[in-house]
Each structure stands twice: as structure tokens, then as C-alpha cells.
Enzyme design. Structure first.
Site, PDB file in Angstrom:
ATOM      1  N   ARG A   1      79.181  49.991  39.643  1.00 54.22           N
ATOM      2  CA  ARG A   1      80.432  49.277  39.387  1.00 54.22           C
ATOM      3  C   ARG A   1      80.158  47.854  38.906  1.00 54.22           C
ATOM      4  O   ARG A   1      81.090  47.131  38.596  1.00 54.22           O
ATOM      5  CB  ARG A   1      81.265  49.159  40.669  1.00 54.22           C
TER       6      ARG A   1
ATOM      7  N   ARG B   1      99.958  59.633  42.112  1.00 54.30           N
ATOM      8  CA  ARG B   1      99.003  60.599  42.652  1.00 54.30           C
ATOM      9  C   ARG B   1      99.280  60.859  44.133  1.00 54.30           C
ATOM     10  O   ARG B   1      99.583  59.941  44.880  1.00 54.30           O
ATOM     11  CB  ARG B   1      97.601  60.015  42.475  1.00 54.30           C
TER      12      ARG B   1
ATOM     13  N   ARG C   1      97.209  58.131  48.829  1.00 55.46           N
ATOM     14  CA  ARG C   1      95.983  57.473  49.275  1.00 55.46           C
ATOM     15  C   ARG C   1      96.301  56.009  49.563  1.00 55.46           C
ATOM     16  O   ARG C   1      97.065  55.394  48.839  1.00 55.46           O
ATOM     17  CB  ARG C   1      94.940  57.554  48.151  1.00 55.46           C
TER      18      ARG C   1
ATOM     19  N   LYS D   1      87.834  61.020  36.228  1.00 51.93           N
ATOM     20  CA  LYS D   1      86.415  61.236  36.531  1.00 51.93           C
ATOM     21  C   LYS D   1      86.231  62.372  37.547  1.00 51.93           C
ATOM     22  O   LYS D   1      85.321  63.162  37.419  1.00 51.93           O
ATOM     23  CB  LYS D   1      85.766  59.953  37.090  1.00 51.93           C
TER      24      LYS D   1
ATOM     25  N   ARG E   1      92.741  47.007  41.841  1.00 50.41           N
ATOM     26  CA  ARG E   1      91.571  47.849  41.534  1.00 50.41           C
ATOM     27  C   ARG E   1      91.272  47.823  40.037  1.00 50.41           C
ATOM     28  O   ARG E   1      90.113  47.772  39.633  1.00 50.41           O
ATOM     29  CB  ARG E   1      91.805  49.285  41.997  1.00 50.41           C
TER      30      ARG E   1
END
Ligand code: AMP
Length: 211
Positions: free
Chosen positions: A92, A126, A155, A16, A166
Site C-alpha cells: 500500500r 456493499r 462492513r 480485487k 480510505r
């Protein structure tokens, strides 16, 4: 063409952020992303709400959603200042979706489709360059410069345990949102497993034919 008002949907790691950046450059519109807005306000004191935690960062590190009242206000404020936009990371859940309906009308809800295995692989690999904000991947997109590689960080919520939580939270809350936009005839799906450039071609064509 009037400035498009686009919602971008997809699991964490579906691309996204990358595609939103392409869209905002090409169509010259705003990028409104609740994840970034909340990361910038991780330490905000929300203790007056009397909820489970006293800051957004504590919800984020646990892989949980930040309370609706905090997020709704961030989005309302950002939308009131935007003409066209790509909204990323919101809504969400169905309550946020109905809140959004009272704030603005959408032209399109664009869904990036990526399989669960691929999402876990993308997210846990990532890495972020804390100096430039650039995003890399240990396997798909490692930095060429050794100095950059040495300073990369993960992160806080991209660890395997938090990623799985998540994705579970995403499925549970956001799948009804996808159905909601499907029923409203606003949903268009794009295959998010192609290369970023191929996905962008599909995204651009989908927006052009929907607006
Ligand atoms: P993201 O960068 O979109 O994956 O968001 C990172 C984290 O920010 C999520 O795991 C949530 O804790 C929080 N967050 C982002 N957007 C929302 C939202 N619309 N509602 C509640 N929490 C959110």
C-alpha cells in the site's frame, strides 16, 4: 507454465476480491489478502510497538493504514508458504513495495482501473452476509432470499465517511506504488468498469500473455 506470482492493484472497491477469486480458481494458486488477514486479527495486541493504537482494528475503523511492521510480517509468513499467488491489498506504500522485493519476485502487477465516483457508489452499497461471507450490493446485486436480505450487514469501514478517507489514503500512498511498477515495466492496466465477466476475460488474457 510455472505458477504465476501476481500482484493485484486497485482502489478499495475496484473488484480485487472478485477477480482474485477468479484468478486463484483458474490458475490454482494462493490468495494472499492483507485486508482479510487483518480483519481476522482485529483484536491482536500490538501495544508493545508503542504506536498510536493498540490493535489493528482501531486503525481499520479509522480508515488508516495498519503499521508496516504488523502487515509486513503477515505477508512474509504467507508468501513463504505459497508457490504461485495473487497478492491483494499489499503493498500500500513504497516502503512496503521495497519490503516485498526482498521477499519475492513478481511476474506481473495487474491494475484494475475504476473511477472515483463509481468506487464510492460500489463501497457504500456493499453488504456482507455474516453467515456465509457472501458479498452483495443494495443496487447491483441484492439477494433474492428475504431472510438473507434481513441479516445483511455493512462492513464497519464501508460507511461514506470512512470510504472517502480510505480512498484519500489510497491515492496518497498507493499512487506512487503504481508508478513504481510502471517504471519497473511490470504494470498492466485493465478497465475495471466493465461487467465482472468481461473484466475476468481481460484479466485472464493479460496474465496469460505476461507469464
Ligand atoms: P482492504 O480490505 O484491503 O480494503 O483493507 C481494509 C483495511 O485493512 C485498510 O483500510 C487498512 O486499514 C488495513 N490494511 C489492509 N492492507 C494493508 C496494508 N498493506 N498496509 C496497511 N494497512 C492495510
Amino acid at each position: 507454465m510455472a505458477s504465476p506470482r501476481i500482484l493485484i492493484l486497485g482502489a478499495p472497491g475496484a473488484g480485487k476480491g472478485t477477480q482474485s477469486a477468479n484468478i486463484t480458481d483458474h490458475f490454482d494458486i494462493e490468495h494472499i489478502t492483507t485486508g482479510d488477514a487483518l480483519r481476522a486479527n482485529k483484536e491482536m495486541d500490538i501495544s508493545h510497538l508503542g504506536l498510536e493504537y493498540d490493535t489493528p482494528g482501531e486503525y481499520m475503523n479509522a480508515g488508516e493504514l495498519v503499521p508496516d511492521e504488523v502487515v509486513n510480517e503477515i505477508v512474509d509468513e504467507a508468501l513463504s508458504q505459497a508457490d504461485g499467488f495473487v497478492l491483494d491489498g499489499y503493498p500500500r506504500n513504497l516502503k512496503q513495495a521495497s519490503e516485498l522485493e526482498s521477499m519475492t519476485e513478481l511476474d506481473l502487477a495487474l491494475m484494475l482501473d475504476v473511477s472515483e465516483d463509481e468506487l464510492v457508489h460500489r463501497l457504500t452499497g456493499r453488504r456482507l452476509d455474516p453467515e456465509t461471507g457472501d458479498i452483495y450490493h443494495v443496487e447491483y446485486n441484492p439477494p433474492e432470499d428475504d431472510d438473507v436480505e434481513a441479516r445483511l450487514v455493512q462492513r464497519d469501514d464501508d460507511t461514506e465517511e470512512t470510504v472517502k478517507e480510505r480512498l484519500r489514503v489510497y491515492r496518497e500512498n498507493t499512487e506512487p506504488v503504481i508508478e513504481h511498477y510502471e517504471e519497473a515495466d511490470l504494470l498492466e492496466r485493465v478497465d475495471g468498469e466493465k461487467t465482472p465477466d468481461q473484466v475476468w476475460d481481460d484479466v485472464r488474457e493479460t496474465i496469460e500473455s505476461a507469464t
